[in-house]
Design a protein around this motif. Sequence first.
Motif, PDB file in Angstrom:
ATOM      1  N   MET A   1      75.104  22.410 -11.783  1.00  0.00           N
ATOM      2  CA  MET A   1      75.996  22.292 -12.925  1.00  0.00           C
ATOM      3  C   MET A   1      75.480  23.213 -14.034  1.00  0.00           C
ATOM      4  SD  MET A   1      76.748  18.942 -15.332  1.00  0.00           S
ATOM      5  CE  MET A   1      77.762  18.075 -14.194  1.00  0.00           C
ATOM      6  N   GLU A   2      76.388  23.912 -14.676  1.00  0.00           N
ATOM      7  CA  GLU A   2      76.008  24.741 -15.809  1.00  0.00           C
ATOM      8  C   GLU A   2      76.226  23.962 -17.105  1.00  0.00           C
ATOM      9  OE1 GLU A   2      78.049  28.482 -15.636  1.00  0.00           O
ATOM     10  OE2 GLU A   2      76.402  29.339 -14.470  1.00  0.00           O
ATOM     11  N   VAL A   3      75.247  24.095 -18.012  1.00  0.00           N
ATOM     12  CA  VAL A   3      75.245  23.335 -19.254  1.00  0.00           C
ATOM     13  C   VAL A   3      74.976  24.304 -20.409  1.00  0.00           C
ATOM     14  CG1 VAL A   3      74.051  21.507 -20.527  1.00  0.00           C
ATOM     15  CG2 VAL A   3      74.407  21.265 -18.090  1.00  0.00           C
TER      16      VAL A   3
ATOM     17  N   GLY B   1      72.145  27.176 -27.590  1.00  0.00           N
ATOM     18  CA  GLY B   1      73.188  28.159 -27.361  1.00  0.00           C
ATOM     19  C   GLY B   1      73.131  28.823 -25.993  1.00  0.00           C
ATOM     20  N   GLN B   2      72.048  28.633 -25.250  1.00  0.00           N
ATOM     21  CA  GLN B   2      71.932  29.241 -23.921  1.00  0.00           C
ATOM     22  C   GLN B   2      72.744  28.458 -22.897  1.00  0.00           C
ATOM     23  OE1 GLN B   2      67.706  29.343 -23.049  1.00  0.00           O
ATOM     24  NE2 GLN B   2      67.769  31.572 -23.029  1.00  0.00           N
ATOM     25  N   ILE B   3      73.196  29.169 -21.868  1.00  0.00           N
ATOM     26  CA  ILE B   3      73.867  28.530 -20.745  1.00  0.00           C
ATOM     27  C   ILE B   3      72.860  28.506 -19.604  1.00  0.00           C
ATOM     28  CG2 ILE B   3      75.774  28.678 -19.122  1.00  0.00           C
ATOM     29  CD1 ILE B   3      77.268  30.300 -21.278  1.00  0.00           C
ATOM     30  N   VAL B   4      72.518  27.289 -19.144  1.00  0.00           N
ATOM     31  CA  VAL B   4      71.520  27.147 -18.089  1.00  0.00           C
ATOM     32  C   VAL B   4      72.108  26.372 -16.917  1.00  0.00           C
ATOM     33  CG1 VAL B   4      69.512  27.310 -19.610  1.00  0.00           C
ATOM     34  CG2 VAL B   4      70.555  25.099 -19.212  1.00  0.00           C
ATOM     35  N   LYS B   5      71.570  26.635 -15.740  1.00  0.00           N
ATOM     36  CA  LYS B   5      71.995  25.930 -14.541  1.00  0.00           C
ATOM     37  C   LYS B   5      70.960  24.852 -14.254  1.00  0.00           C
ATOM     38  CE  LYS B   5      73.768  26.946  -9.929  1.00  0.00           C
ATOM     39  NZ  LYS B   5      75.120  26.482 -10.126  1.00  0.00           N
TER      40      LYS B   5
END
Length: 148
Positions: free
Chosen positions: A1-3, A16-20
């Motif tokens: 899931m990306e958060v 603000g980062q998009i992490v998996k």
Amino acid sequence: MEVVLLEDVKALGKKGQIVKVNDGYARNFILPKKLGIEATAKNLNDLKLQKANEARVAAEQLEAAKELGAKLSEAAITLSIRAGEGGRAFGSVSGKEISAAIKSQLGYDIDKKKLVLPEPLKTFGTHEVPVKLHKDVTAKLNVKVIES
């Protein structure tokens, strides 16, 4: 899931980062503690709009700080302290007194924490006091200390 992270999370990423991340970690830790939100198209668009708004506000604050810095650099304030024998000063002029003088003489409300004084002014004469208005803007204020 990306958060999309809403706050800094140790060993995961910055705000603000998009992490998996694993689905369980997201459902049981990140989402309930409001440390992040799921990276859907709507949430990504909201984040982009929010970053654009923050950048605009930061630019406005920088411009206001530059204008105030230009005005302070041209201005000068005068403070008086008592003198003893031989022209030595009794006491000193602190950041709090300089801040109050700026408010009364120039009409600007400058916090004493923004004045960069390594130590209080203990001598008579004109001193240049740096005023840190913004992380990128530092103005020089002339402070004249006279005998009363």
